[in-house]
Structures are given as structure tokens and as C-alpha cells.
Design a protein around this motif. Sequence first.
Motif, PDB file in Angstrom:
ATOM      1  N   ALA A 144      28.684 -53.256   5.986  1.00  0.00           N
ATOM      2  CA  ALA A 144      29.103 -53.869   4.682  1.00  0.00           C
ATOM      3  C   ALA A 144      29.434 -55.273   4.783  1.00  0.00           C
ATOM      4  CB  ALA A 144      30.551 -53.081   4.265  1.00  0.00           C
ATOM      5  N   THR A 145      28.607 -56.023   3.886  1.00  0.00           N
ATOM      6  CA  THR A 145      28.480 -57.616   3.907  1.00  0.00           C
ATOM      7  C   THR A 145      29.232 -58.284   2.533  1.00  0.00           C
ATOM      8  OG1 THR A 145      26.111 -57.731   3.457  1.00  0.00           O
ATOM      9  CG2 THR A 145      26.544 -57.621   5.714  1.00  0.00           C
ATOM     10  N   GLN A 146      29.340 -57.195   1.657  1.00  0.00           N
ATOM     11  CA  GLN A 146      29.631 -57.758   0.234  1.00  0.00           C
ATOM     12  C   GLN A 146      30.395 -56.987  -0.554  1.00  0.00           C
ATOM     13  OE1 GLN A 146      26.788 -60.801  -1.701  1.00  0.00           O
ATOM     14  NE2 GLN A 146      26.978 -59.394  -3.408  1.00  0.00           N
ATOM     15  N   MET A 147      31.180 -57.366  -1.513  1.00  0.00           N
ATOM     16  CA  MET A 147      31.782 -56.352  -2.417  1.00  0.00           C
ATOM     17  C   MET A 147      32.023 -57.176  -3.603  1.00  0.00           C
ATOM     18  SD  MET A 147      35.540 -56.174  -0.676  1.00  0.00           S
ATOM     19  CE  MET A 147      36.179 -55.198  -2.065  1.00  0.00           C
ATOM     20  N   SER A 148      32.109 -56.517  -4.898  1.00  0.00           N
ATOM     21  CA  SER A 148      32.117 -57.212  -6.148  1.00  0.00           C
ATOM     22  C   SER A 148      32.644 -56.034  -7.080  1.00  0.00           C
ATOM     23  CB  SER A 148      30.877 -57.930  -6.628  1.00  0.00           C
ATOM     24  OG  SER A 148      30.072 -56.867  -6.859  1.00  0.00           O
ATOM     25  N   THR A 149      33.386 -56.935  -8.236  1.00  0.00           N
ATOM     26  CA  THR A 149      33.532 -56.018  -9.424  1.00  0.00           C
ATOM     27  C   THR A 149      32.856 -56.805 -10.527  1.00  0.00           C
ATOM     28  OG1 THR A 149      35.524 -55.297  -8.885  1.00  0.00           O
ATOM     29  CG2 THR A 149      35.035 -55.299 -11.083  1.00  0.00           C
ATOM     30  N   SER A 150      31.741 -56.030 -11.043  1.00  0.00           N
ATOM     31  CA  SER A 150      31.007 -56.546 -12.153  1.00  0.00           C
ATOM     32  C   SER A 150      31.248 -56.224 -13.597  1.00  0.00           C
ATOM     33  CB  SER A 150      29.590 -56.414 -11.682  1.00  0.00           C
ATOM     34  OG  SER A 150      28.528 -56.793 -12.931  1.00  0.00           O
ATOM     35  N   TYR A 151      31.689 -56.624 -14.711  1.00  0.00           N
ATOM     36  CA  TYR A 151      32.100 -56.375 -15.872  1.00  0.00           C
ATOM     37  C   TYR A 151      30.785 -56.664 -16.724  1.00  0.00           C
ATOM     38  CZ  TYR A 151      36.748 -56.421 -13.815  1.00  0.00           C
ATOM     39  OH  TYR A 151      37.771 -56.288 -12.937  1.00  0.00           O
ATOM     40  N   VAL A 152      30.273 -55.872 -17.801  1.00  0.00           N
ATOM     41  CA  VAL A 152      29.600 -55.988 -18.807  1.00  0.00           C
ATOM     42  C   VAL A 152      30.647 -55.371 -19.959  1.00  0.00           C
ATOM     43  CG1 VAL A 152      27.481 -55.760 -17.286  1.00  0.00           C
ATOM     44  CG2 VAL A 152      28.350 -53.829 -18.139  1.00  0.00           C
ATOM     45  N   ARG A 153      29.824 -56.071 -21.041  1.00  0.00           N
ATOM     46  CA  ARG A 153      30.418 -55.765 -22.337  1.00  0.00           C
ATOM     47  C   ARG A 153      30.032 -54.168 -22.808  1.00  0.00           C
ATOM     48  NH1 ARG A 153      31.917 -60.293 -25.742  1.00  0.00           N
ATOM     49  NH2 ARG A 153      31.300 -62.269 -24.571  1.00  0.00           N
ATOM     50  N   TRP A 154      31.167 -53.262 -23.005  1.00  0.00           N
ATOM     51  CA  TRP A 154      30.668 -52.068 -23.449  1.00  0.00           C
ATOM     52  C   TRP A 154      29.943 -51.791 -24.519  1.00  0.00           C
ATOM     53  CZ3 TRP A 154      30.470 -47.600 -20.836  1.00  0.00           C
ATOM     54  CH2 TRP A 154      30.231 -46.435 -21.399  1.00  0.00           C
ATOM     55  N   SER A 155      29.988 -52.691 -25.671  1.00  0.00           N
ATOM     56  CA  SER A 155      29.220 -52.652 -26.881  1.00  0.00           C
ATOM     57  C   SER A 155      27.647 -52.722 -26.405  1.00  0.00           C
ATOM     58  CB  SER A 155      29.549 -53.789 -27.859  1.00  0.00           C
ATOM     59  OG  SER A 155      29.738 -55.031 -27.014  1.00  0.00           O
TER      60      SER A 155
END
Length: 251
Positions: A144-155
Motif C-alpha cells: 500500500a503506497t497511497q490512500m485518498s478520498t475522492s469526492y464527486v457531485r452526486w448530481s
Amino acid sequence: MAQPEYLRIAAELRQRIASGQLAPGDQLPTLPALCASYGVSETTIRNALRLLATEGLIETRARAGTRVRPRPPIHRMAADRYRSTPGAKSTPYTRDQGIGWSEYRLDKRFERVKADGELAALFECEVGERLLARHFVFHDNDLATQMSTSYVRWSDVAGTPVADPINEPWPGGTRAQLGSLGIHIAAITESFTVGMPTESEAAALRIGGGVPVLRYTRRHIADTGRIVEVAHPIVRRGDTTIVDFRIDLDD
């Protein structure tokens, strides 16, 4: 003021590891042997070893003793990693790591959330706007070398393949995903900070609490000027990551 003995011992062992005198996989002398060598108590040696363990330099396993940990290779994050390669089964992450698609593994968890004040400011949207949060841990083979939380618009993504975690990892990454929805990305911004890992970051990336991490916030901006994705934060271990920039200047 004299330096505490455990810091002096840790510094000497650290130098031996850095120089290769103690190579990855080598076993350190036993606790009694180190006590005899340095003429100090077990408590002092344990404190020195605990410090090196938090720095990710050594690890202790039951019945295997204390060994020098293998050092992950250095990875360079190039400024052009978001440029797409038509027909290539890759993402910016695989290009950063220099690995093929079969060597790439992604742990993922999706959930619907509402934008809080911080996310609303990053998206330039209203507080409470519905978002899809995509939590990822990226693996180079088994590491494991990277982690993230990616948000996109639900619409933007509701009812589309982008909202289904079964389709991850997606060749081409976020830019290709949004392109499949008719959203053309005109710009990407990134903002970097460095700090010590949280407990969850250290656990996910399997690093010691003394290993710094690189955190950065990324935003995908559509050609309309609308911010359509925010990754906040993306986290990598800071001691093995180099960020490269090229700045072209007109004379």
C-alpha cells in the motif's frame, strides 16, 4: 545538556542502516548483546529501538527478532502524469509507480455524504450539496503506497457506472470517468502539505508513526469552470515521494 543515551544509540544504529552496514532484512543483535555492547540497561535499548521502529527503519516479529525493514523505492510524481494516453490501460497512479495494470490493486469503499464547510469551499458549492465519497487505498503489487478520498457531485454521477465501485479501478482514472459522462476536464490543481501520519494513515500505509506523509488536495475543473471532483486528501509516505515540476518561462 548531554544527549540521552537512547538517542545516541538510535543515531548510531540509524547511521549503520543508512550506510548499508545493516542491510534490509539483516537481524539486529539481541537485546542482551546490545546492552553489553553499549553498556546500558534494557530500558535504554528498548527506547532506542522503539524510536527506530516509529521511523519505519526496523520491525520486530515474534520468534524472528528485530530486523531492518526493506526500504520502498523512491517514486517521482511528474507534473504531466494526468495527461491521457489513448488506449493505454493505466492511471496517473500506475504511471507514478511505474507498474502495469496487473500489478495494480485498489481497495475501495463508496458512500453518499453532504458537503461540509470545508468541502463546500473546495467545490465552490453550497454547504449540504450531495456528494459521492470514494475512499481508496492504492497498492503497488502487495504494498500500500497511497490512500485518498475522492469526492464527486452526486448530481453528475447518480445512476451512472462511475457511481458503482465494481467499475474501479477505471482505466484512465478520474479524468476518463468524467469524460465518459461528457464532462471535459480543462485544468487540475494540486495543493501540498507535509505532516506526521494519523493512526489510520499509518495503519493503511503500514508505516511507523515517525514517518512523515505527503498530503495533497486535487481538484478537477471542467471547461465550464465548474469544479467536478475534489480529492481531499491524497496521502503518500513522504520519505519516498519526490514531486517534480517543470516551469517553462518565456524570455
